[in-house]
Design a protein around this motif. Sequence first.
Motif, PDB file in Angstrom:
ATOM      1  N   VAL A 125      31.655   8.069  45.198  1.00 27.62           N
ATOM      2  CA  VAL A 125      30.739   9.190  44.988  1.00 27.62           C
ATOM      3  C   VAL A 125      29.431   8.668  44.404  1.00 27.62           C
ATOM      4  O   VAL A 125      29.356   8.298  43.235  1.00 27.62           O
ATOM      5  N   GLN A 127      26.283  10.614  45.002  1.00 21.87           N
ATOM      6  CA  GLN A 127      25.742  11.776  45.702  1.00 21.87           C
ATOM      7  C   GLN A 127      24.221  11.810  45.761  1.00 21.87           C
ATOM      8  O   GLN A 127      23.655  12.446  46.660  1.00 21.87           O
ATOM      9  N   ARG A 129      22.208   9.665  46.782  1.00 15.86           N
ATOM     10  CA  ARG A 129      21.728   9.087  48.044  1.00 15.86           C
ATOM     11  C   ARG A 129      21.519  10.159  49.111  1.00 15.86           C
ATOM     12  O   ARG A 129      20.799   9.921  50.081  1.00 15.86           O
ATOM     13  N   TYR A 130      22.178  11.318  48.953  1.00 15.92           N
ATOM     14  CA  TYR A 130      22.261  12.282  50.037  1.00 15.92           C
ATOM     15  C   TYR A 130      21.273  13.437  49.926  1.00 15.92           C
ATOM     16  O   TYR A 130      21.239  14.297  50.800  1.00 15.92           O
ATOM     17  N   SER A 293      20.927  17.605  45.157  1.00 16.74           N
ATOM     18  CA  SER A 293      21.629  16.338  45.415  1.00 16.74           C
ATOM     19  C   SER A 293      22.948  16.296  44.654  1.00 16.74           C
ATOM     20  O   SER A 293      23.189  15.405  43.845  1.00 16.74           O
ATOM     21  N   HIS A 295      27.448  17.073  44.714  1.00 16.51           N
ATOM     22  CA  HIS A 295      28.606  16.584  45.444  1.00 16.51           C
ATOM     23  C   HIS A 295      28.692  17.158  46.859  1.00 16.51           C
ATOM     24  O   HIS A 295      29.186  16.493  47.768  1.00 16.51           O
ATOM     25  N   GLN A 298      27.172  14.974  49.810  1.00 19.02           N
ATOM     26  CA  GLN A 298      27.919  13.776  50.192  1.00 19.02           C
ATOM     27  C   GLN A 298      29.266  14.150  50.790  1.00 19.02           C
ATOM     28  O   GLN A 298      29.686  13.556  51.799  1.00 19.02           O
ATOM     29  N   VAL A 314      29.955   6.493  50.756  1.00 20.35           N
ATOM     30  CA  VAL A 314      29.351   5.181  50.546  1.00 20.35           C
ATOM     31  C   VAL A 314      30.479   4.152  50.634  1.00 20.35           C
ATOM     32  O   VAL A 314      31.468   4.249  49.907  1.00 20.35           O
TER      33      VAL A 314
END
Length: 369
Positions: A125, A127, A129-130, A293, A295, A298, A314
């Motif tokens: 996790v 998150q 990045r998403y 951004s 949970h 992701q 990831v």
Amino acid sequence: MPVPRPPLRCGIIGTGGIAHAHAHALTELGADLAAVAEIDPASAAAFTGRFPVPGVYGDAETMLKEERLDLVHICTPPGTHVPLAIAAMRAGVPALVEKPTALSLAEMDELAEVEAETGVPVLTVFQHRYGPAAIRLRRLVASGALGRPLVATCETLWYRDDAYFAVPWRGRWEVEGGGPTMGHGIHQFDLLLSILGPWTEVTAMAARLSRPTNTEDVSMALARFDNGAMATVVNSVVSPRETSRLRFDFEHATVELEHLYGYRAGDWRFTAAPGHEDLAGLWLAGDEPDAESGHRLQIEAVLDAIAAGTEPGVSLAEARRTLEFAAATYASAFQGRPVSAGEIDAADPFNRSMDGGVVPWVPIKETFA
């Protein structure tokens, strides 16, 4: 429009606070929250009172044996992540693990061996990045439109009082892995690394300045990257005005983010360099929904990838690069020297534990039993 996917059967191991974020996301995404495993009956009862779950188990092994799951979410204290992820892989179930994936690089390599043996992935996790803006920034960096990355700052300035460390597993190297470098700032510098790419060298300091913990409560690192960029990374749990900040200075623009535990589009700021004002249009051209951004983003990406048969993120390899940055921060701080990427090999004590056995302050807490 997203491609509809069949409801995937998901399980959650651990029902503490972070498990609620996973359950909310799964519920909103239309996934089938089929089972939960929790060793504390009271915690399990409170969780299932909020999120109805057909299968409730007192241990993860029984759940993995009895249930047919497409994904299991590991939401337990850090010291349990590796054995639970291995159990999931051997049961043929991909695992999405809360950070940190493992307590050491040696444990990450153990996970990689089982992943190669079973062909079942372990995901982490990360998150942030998403978020749509982070995805857009990576796209612009990859296109070369912003020019070379030059300077960056990454700050996780949070506040945790003494009572926070009364939880038995917190503040102990052997079960939490480290302090804010491992448990708090890792989200921000993972985002930093996802933008800037591979790092080459870290020079750092770490200290226990205030909190009743065996781990650090502050760390600071200077990092150099393969592309020549330089960055500062600060991780703290002694900062009363909490904030999370990132700034990237490219040849043609500065991109900044300030938030706390999750960002939206309005938390970003784009400043074009003189003569490159047209780049602002590229930054504003994104038509992504303004989603936080958290949970959900992701987990949605993971579910979509599993349904499509593609590789979800990831990945373990990506997560290891981020964990290696944490290990290098500790190794540099406690040895008083720069540490290069790839230097912490199997024979290095910082490969086996983040403290390397050389923490320069006296422990306050007893070894966790």
